[in-house]
Design a protein around this motif. Structure first.
Motif, PDB file in Angstrom:
ATOM      1  N   GLU A  85       0.837  -1.430  -0.151  1.00 49.75           N
ATOM      2  CA  GLU A  85       0.027  -0.065  -0.087  1.00 49.75           C
ATOM      3  C   GLU A  85       0.801   1.299   0.071  1.00 49.75           C
ATOM      4  O   GLU A  85       2.042   1.171   0.477  1.00 49.75           O
ATOM      5  CB  GLU A  85      -1.004   0.017   1.318  1.00 49.75           C
ATOM      6  CG  GLU A  85      -1.850  -1.094   1.000  1.00 49.75           C
ATOM      7  CD  GLU A  85      -2.663  -1.220   2.555  1.00 49.75           C
ATOM      8  OE1 GLU A  85      -3.142  -0.089   3.151  1.00 49.75           O
ATOM      9  OE2 GLU A  85      -3.422  -2.383   2.878  1.00 49.75           O
ATOM     10  N   ALA A  86       0.351   2.426  -0.699  1.00 51.64           N
ATOM     11  CA  ALA A  86       1.294   3.573  -0.887  1.00 51.64           C
ATOM     12  C   ALA A  86       1.769   3.959   0.619  1.00 51.64           C
ATOM     13  O   ALA A  86       2.801   4.667   0.658  1.00 51.64           O
ATOM     14  CB  ALA A  86       0.356   4.648  -1.433  1.00 51.64           C
ATOM     15  N   LEU A  87       1.158   3.831   1.833  1.00 52.34           N
ATOM     16  CA  LEU A  87       1.326   4.300   2.948  1.00 52.34           C
ATOM     17  C   LEU A  87       2.129   3.276   3.713  1.00 52.34           C
ATOM     18  O   LEU A  87       2.726   3.598   4.886  1.00 52.34           O
ATOM     19  CB  LEU A  87       0.029   4.731   3.934  1.00 52.34           C
ATOM     20  CG  LEU A  87      -0.706   5.927   3.443  1.00 52.34           C
ATOM     21  CD1 LEU A  87      -1.882   6.333   4.184  1.00 52.34           C
ATOM     22  CD2 LEU A  87       0.096   7.162   2.948  1.00 52.34           C
ATOM     23  N   GLY A  88       2.279   2.087   3.014  1.00 49.28           N
ATOM     24  CA  GLY A  88       3.259   1.353   3.811  1.00 49.28           C
ATOM     25  C   GLY A  88       2.631   0.064   4.218  1.00 49.28           C
ATOM     26  O   GLY A  88       1.377  -0.071   4.497  1.00 49.28           O
ATOM     27  N   GLN A 111       1.220   7.695  -4.017  1.00 46.38           N
ATOM     28  CA  GLN A 111       0.818   6.758  -5.059  1.00 46.38           C
ATOM     29  C   GLN A 111       1.395   6.893  -6.583  1.00 46.38           C
ATOM     30  O   GLN A 111       1.837   6.295  -7.320  1.00 46.38           O
ATOM     31  CB  GLN A 111      -0.745   6.611  -5.224  1.00 46.38           C
ATOM     32  CG  GLN A 111      -1.432   6.349  -3.968  1.00 46.38           C
ATOM     33  CD  GLN A 111      -2.925   6.100  -4.041  1.00 46.38           C
ATOM     34  OE1 GLN A 111      -3.445   7.048  -4.890  1.00 46.38           O
ATOM     35  NE2 GLN A 111      -3.605   5.555  -3.180  1.00 46.38           N
ATOM     36  N   ASN A 112       1.277   8.411  -6.509  1.00 52.91           N
ATOM     37  CA  ASN A 112       1.848   8.853  -7.893  1.00 52.91           C
ATOM     38  C   ASN A 112       3.332   9.085  -8.229  1.00 52.91           C
ATOM     39  O   ASN A 112       4.142   8.872  -9.220  1.00 52.91           O
ATOM     40  CB  ASN A 112       1.127  10.280  -8.323  1.00 52.91           C
ATOM     41  CG  ASN A 112      -0.283  10.081  -8.766  1.00 52.91           C
ATOM     42  OD1 ASN A 112      -0.477   9.599  -9.849  1.00 52.91           O
ATOM     43  ND2 ASN A 112      -1.062  10.425  -7.596  1.00 52.91           N
ATOM     44  N   MET A 113       4.045   9.411  -6.922  1.00 51.65           N
ATOM     45  CA  MET A 113       5.434   9.732  -7.088  1.00 51.65           C
ATOM     46  C   MET A 113       6.194   8.722  -6.772  1.00 51.65           C
ATOM     47  O   MET A 113       7.204   8.397  -7.382  1.00 51.65           O
ATOM     48  CB  MET A 113       5.940  10.981  -6.220  1.00 51.65           C
ATOM     49  CG  MET A 113       5.192  12.212  -6.482  1.00 51.65           C
ATOM     50  SD  MET A 113       5.381  13.293  -5.192  1.00 51.65           S
ATOM     51  CE  MET A 113       7.259  13.744  -5.203  1.00 51.65           C
ATOM     52  N   PHE A 114       5.886   7.555  -5.874  1.00 52.92           N
ATOM     53  CA  PHE A 114       6.804   6.474  -5.491  1.00 52.92           C
ATOM     54  C   PHE A 114       6.177   5.020  -5.485  1.00 52.92           C
ATOM     55  O   PHE A 114       6.742   4.132  -5.389  1.00 52.92           O
ATOM     56  CB  PHE A 114       7.317   6.853  -4.022  1.00 52.92           C
ATOM     57  CG  PHE A 114       8.087   8.052  -3.820  1.00 52.92           C
ATOM     58  CD1 PHE A 114       9.033   8.327  -4.426  1.00 52.92           C
ATOM     59  CD2 PHE A 114       7.304   9.091  -3.103  1.00 52.92           C
ATOM     60  CE1 PHE A 114       9.618   9.581  -4.374  1.00 52.92           C
ATOM     61  CE2 PHE A 114       7.877  10.289  -2.951  1.00 52.92           C
ATOM     62  CZ  PHE A 114       9.380  10.624  -3.557  1.00 52.92           C
ATOM     63  N   ILE A 115       4.787   5.248  -5.566  1.00 52.97           N
ATOM     64  CA  ILE A 115       4.052   3.897  -5.555  1.00 52.97           C
ATOM     65  C   ILE A 115       3.946   3.515  -4.209  1.00 52.97           C
ATOM     66  O   ILE A 115       3.011   3.421  -3.236  1.00 52.97           O
ATOM     67  CB  ILE A 115       4.485   2.914  -6.669  1.00 52.97           C
ATOM     68  CG1 ILE A 115       4.283   3.393  -7.895  1.00 52.97           C
ATOM     69  CG2 ILE A 115       3.441   1.494  -6.483  1.00 52.97           C
ATOM     70  CD1 ILE A 115       4.479   2.267  -8.871  1.00 52.97           C
ATOM     71  N   SER A 116       5.252   3.086  -3.634  1.00 52.97           N
ATOM     72  CA  SER A 116       5.489   2.618  -2.435  1.00 52.97           C
ATOM     73  C   SER A 116       6.977   2.644  -1.783  1.00 52.97           C
ATOM     74  O   SER A 116       7.862   2.416  -2.941  1.00 52.97           O
ATOM     75  CB  SER A 116       4.952   1.180  -2.081  1.00 52.97           C
ATOM     76  OG  SER A 116       5.691   0.212  -2.804  1.00 52.97           O
ATOM     77  N   ALA A 117       7.273   2.501  -0.619  1.00 49.40           N
ATOM     78  CA  ALA A 117       8.533   2.285  -0.184  1.00 49.40           C
ATOM     79  C   ALA A 117       8.906   0.849  -0.541  1.00 49.40           C
ATOM     80  O   ALA A 117       7.949  -0.129  -0.492  1.00 49.40           O
ATOM     81  CB  ALA A 117       8.697   2.554   1.146  1.00 49.40           C
ATOM     82  N   PRO A 118      10.240   0.421  -0.782  1.00 48.05           N
ATOM     83  CA  PRO A 118      10.700  -0.896  -0.943  1.00 48.05           C
ATOM     84  C   PRO A 118      10.139  -1.904  -0.054  1.00 48.05           C
ATOM     85  O   PRO A 118      10.107  -1.901   1.292  1.00 48.05           O
ATOM     86  CB  PRO A 118      12.250  -0.870  -1.097  1.00 48.05           C
ATOM     87  CG  PRO A 118      12.501   0.596  -1.293  1.00 48.05           C
ATOM     88  CD  PRO A 118      11.403   1.400  -0.741  1.00 48.05           C
ATOM     89  N   HIS A 119       9.455  -2.897  -0.550  1.00 44.23           N
ATOM     90  CA  HIS A 119       8.821  -4.063   0.499  1.00 44.23           C
ATOM     91  C   HIS A 119       9.769  -4.538   1.328  1.00 44.23           C
ATOM     92  O   HIS A 119       9.700  -4.760   2.438  1.00 44.23           O
ATOM     93  CB  HIS A 119       8.244  -4.940  -0.717  1.00 44.23           C
ATOM     94  CG  HIS A 119       7.287  -5.933   0.098  1.00 44.23           C
ATOM     95  ND1 HIS A 119       6.360  -6.471  -0.428  1.00 44.23           N
ATOM     96  CD2 HIS A 119       7.088  -6.333   1.371  1.00 44.23           C
ATOM     97  CE1 HIS A 119       5.528  -7.333   0.511  1.00 44.23           C
ATOM     98  NE2 HIS A 119       6.127  -7.074   1.508  1.00 44.23           N
ATOM     99  N   ILE A 120      11.012  -4.979   0.766  1.00 40.84           N
ATOM    100  CA  ILE A 120      11.937  -5.604   1.659  1.00 40.84           C
ATOM    101  C   ILE A 120      12.742  -4.691   2.705  1.00 40.84           C
ATOM    102  O   ILE A 120      12.761  -5.292   3.813  1.00 40.84           O
ATOM    103  CB  ILE A 120      13.173  -6.201   0.831  1.00 40.84           C
ATOM    104  CG1 ILE A 120      14.233  -7.182   1.602  1.00 40.84           C
ATOM    105  CG2 ILE A 120      13.889  -5.108   0.087  1.00 40.84           C
ATOM    106  CD1 ILE A 120      13.315  -8.484   2.044  1.00 40.84           C
ATOM    107  N   ALA A 121      12.694  -3.544   2.217  1.00 39.12           N
ATOM    108  CA  ALA A 121      13.328  -2.518   3.459  1.00 39.12           C
ATOM    109  C   ALA A 121      11.836  -2.486   4.627  1.00 39.12           C
ATOM    110  O   ALA A 121      12.368  -2.211   5.721  1.00 39.12           O
ATOM    111  CB  ALA A 121      13.369  -1.208   2.703  1.00 39.12           C
ATOM    112  N   GLN A 122      10.778  -2.229   4.209  1.00 37.19           N
ATOM    113  CA  GLN A 122       9.968  -2.361   5.272  1.00 37.19           C
ATOM    114  C   GLN A 122       9.852  -3.808   6.158  1.00 37.19           C
ATOM    115  O   GLN A 122       9.682  -3.227   7.459  1.00 37.19           O
ATOM    116  CB  GLN A 122       8.436  -2.249   4.542  1.00 37.19           C
ATOM    117  CG  GLN A 122       8.234  -1.012   3.708  1.00 37.19           C
ATOM    118  CD  GLN A 122       6.970  -0.667   3.298  1.00 37.19           C
ATOM    119  OE1 GLN A 122       5.762  -0.607   4.154  1.00 37.19           O
ATOM    120  NE2 GLN A 122       6.580  -0.587   1.968  1.00 37.19           N
TER     121      GLN A 122
END
Length: 386
Positions: A71-74, A264-275
């Motif tokens: 999700e865009a917010l993580g 959503q428009n600028m980054f989609i999301s932070a890297p999943h593995i980093a989260q």
């Protein structure tokens, strides 16, 4: 026909990155066996990600977990864990829905600025300041307003400074502990500023990326002091995860959806593995506190030794891992001074012009988050260099 170049192309450099390049070049040119360059120019912990964070990332990859968009917010689990962090550290009740996971704090700032301000708005901050604040604001058509701060206020802004502004700004950025001076807004001071901003309709952006890296004074979060403040934090400093590019914001209710749409428009999301790694890092308390103890020892050593090495005017160093040194007695060109120190003493530091364009020619910043042995060696080298 000449093509148009956008306003963003006029952004000035982040000078510390140029110092990194120069230090890398000097290190590469040294003959075998020569003393290495001591890196005090950049605020990058030398400790690396906590073992638990690395293990969690490795386990997720080995298990074949899909690392796609979140999700865009993580990740909801990470946002819930961050909310618990606010309860544990500050006694603050923060809803996970107000938390946005970002691509580092560097990704949080443009999201916050775009959601909170319009081109032509005026945003105040104390000088010296973290350079990308100004550079990002200017690229977005927002006007930075400087509050010249000095040792008498620990290089921090005050309500009195804000009240003298006419017209009032649309926003205020504070940083505690701050880069470059390593000083803090004490809880009562932050509370006063947060209350003033909320009552005056001034959007407060509180940079709290060095929370956890404090030595003698208690910390407070603007998230617990104002319903309208935006808080920016990061896993880069206390959690020692710079290259993982993961940070977060605590948002007021009115900015949650705007930030989500922008993300959503600028980054989609932070890297999943980093989260995944970041969530595990939040439980690595013993290792992280050992890092803080190391920084404290380096800070104490430099506060004792740098005055005798010709740097007697140092910031109080209440937090983060920086010392801001007034070198007026030695130079009025901090950039040339730092270049000479690198060439002659093999010590890389950042010129103050990166942080204060009016007075920074008389200051330099030392970062002490590198190996303890290097910090001791730097003090020794500088004692023999004039």
């Amino acid at each position: 026909m000449a093509l148009k170049i956008g306003r963003g192309a006029e952004a000035p450099p982040f000078i510390v990155m140029d110092v990194i390049t120069a230090a890398n070049a000097r290190q590469a040119a040294l003959p075998p066996g020569a003393p290495h360059v001591i890196r005090m120019e950049v605020g990058q912990p030398g400790t690396g990600a906590p073992a638990g964070a690395v293990a969690a990332a490795a386990a997720a990859l080995q298990a074949g977990a899909p690392m796609g968009y979140t999700e865009a917010l993580g990740l909801r689990s990470l946002r819930t864990r961050i909310a618990r962090h606010y309860a544990d550290w500050y006694g603050a009740d923060i809803a996970p829905g107000r938390i946005a996971v970002t691509v580092g704090a560097s990704g949080a700032f443009p999201l916050a600025f775009l959601a909170a301000f319009d081109p032509g708005d005026r945003v105040a901050m104390a000088a010296p300041f973290y350079p990308p604040y100004v550079n990002i604001l200017a690229a977005l058509g927002i006007t930075p307003v400087m509050l010249e701060a000095g040792p008498e206020t620990r290089f921090q802004p005050t309500v009195e400074m804000l009240e003298r502004l006419d017209p009032r700004p649309d926003g205020l950025i504070v940083a505690s502990p701050c880069n470059p001076a390593g000083t803090m807004l004490h809880p009562d001071e932050l509370a006063a500023i947060a209350a003033w901003c909320h009552e005056a309709g001034v959007r407060l952006i509180s940079d709290e990326i060095y929370h956890g890296l404090t030595y003698d004074n208690p910390i407070a979060t603007a998230a617990a002091l104002s319903p309208s403040a935006v808080v920016v934090n990061s896993f880069s400093k206390y959690f020692s995860m710079t290259g993982w590019r993961i940070g977060w914001m605590v948002l007021p209710d009115d900015l949650v959806r705007p930030v989500e749409c922008l993300a959503q428009n600028m980054f989609i999301s932070a890297p999943h593995i980093a989260q995944v790694a970041a969530e595990a890092a939040m439980d690595c308390t013993a290792e992280l506190q050992a890092n803080v103890a190391r920084y404290r020892r380096s800070r104490d050593l430099l506060l004792r030794s740098l005055p005798a090495a010709g740097f007697p005017k140092l910031s109080p160093a209440e937090g983060a891992f920086y010392l801001y040194a007034d070198v007026t007695d030695r130079t009025n060109d901090s950039r040339a001074f730092c270049a000479r120190m690198l060439a002659e003493a093999g010590v890389a530091a950042s010129p103050g012009v990166d942080f204060d364009r009016a007075r920074g020619n008389r200051f330099i910043r030392f970062s002490y988050c590198g190996p303890e042995a290097d910090m001791a060696e730097a003090a020794s080298r500088l004692a023999g260099w004039r």
